[in-house]
Design a protein around this motif. Structure first.
Motif, PDB file in Angstrom:
ATOM      1  N   LYS A 158       0.833  -1.197   0.000  1.00 43.38           N
ATOM      2  CA  LYS A 158       0.000   0.000   0.000  1.00 43.38           C
ATOM      3  C   LYS A 158       0.875   1.258   0.000  1.00 43.38           C
ATOM      4  N   GLY A 159       0.660   2.152  -0.958  1.00 46.22           N
ATOM      5  CA  GLY A 159       1.413   3.386  -1.079  1.00 46.22           C
ATOM      6  C   GLY A 159       2.622   3.279  -1.999  1.00 46.22           C
ATOM      7  N   MET A 160       2.968   2.067  -2.416  1.00 49.54           N
ATOM      8  CA  MET A 160       4.162   1.864  -3.240  1.00 49.54           C
ATOM      9  C   MET A 160       3.818   1.591  -4.704  1.00 49.54           C
ATOM     10  N   GLU A 161       2.582   1.764  -5.072  1.00 44.84           N
ATOM     11  CA  GLU A 161       2.113   1.431  -6.411  1.00 44.84           C
ATOM     12  C   GLU A 161       2.833   2.168  -7.528  1.00 44.84           C
ATOM     13  N   ARG A 162       3.339   3.349  -7.265  1.00 45.48           N
ATOM     14  CA  ARG A 162       3.974   4.156  -8.318  1.00 45.48           C
ATOM     15  C   ARG A 162       5.488   3.995  -8.377  1.00 45.48           C
ATOM     16  N   GLU A 163       6.036   3.149  -7.561  1.00 43.50           N
ATOM     17  CA  GLU A 163       7.475   2.905  -7.575  1.00 43.50           C
ATOM     18  C   GLU A 163       7.823   1.905  -8.675  1.00 43.50           C
TER      19      GLU A 163
END
Length: 112
Positions: free
Chosen positions: A90-95
């Motif tokens: 969660k929160g790392m989708e754009r990495e």
């Protein structure tokens, strides 16, 4: 549930909350509580996931190509383990895809 914010991976249910599990900075995954601190657990470079302490060093343990995670030591080779979406935090989708998978492997559950 784990979450990611500002380079730090935490074990809380909402973004930015919980105990720090580790961090990622410059392609190196560490067990410290702030970006760049702690012992290096592994690294990523050009889709390859390795167990060394600097990007591109160490033995290859897996790779990511076109959203598919494999166990091979060269990009695109090996047995398929799953898709990047199976290991997203969660929160790392754009990495980067390789960082997402490496963080999951080194800090959440070893699967490679």
């Amino acid at each position: 549930m784990t979450n990611y914010k500002d380079g730090v991976i935490r074990d809380g249910s909402s973004i930015g909350s919980g105990r720090a599990l580790g961090n990622v900075k410059g392609g190196v995954i560490r067990n410290g509580s702030s970006p760049g601190s702690g012992t290096a657990l592994g690294n990523v470079k050009d889709g390859m996931i390795r167990n060394g302490s600097s990007p591109g060093s160490g033995s290859a343990i897996g790779n990511v190509k076109d959203g598919i995670v494999k166990t091979g030591s060269s990009k695109g080779s090996g047995t398929t383990v799953g898709k990047v979406s199976d290991f997203t935090i969660k929160g790392m989708e754009r990495e980067r895809d390789d960082e997402i998978v490496a963080v999951y492997h080194f800090l959440i559950k070893k699967f490679l």
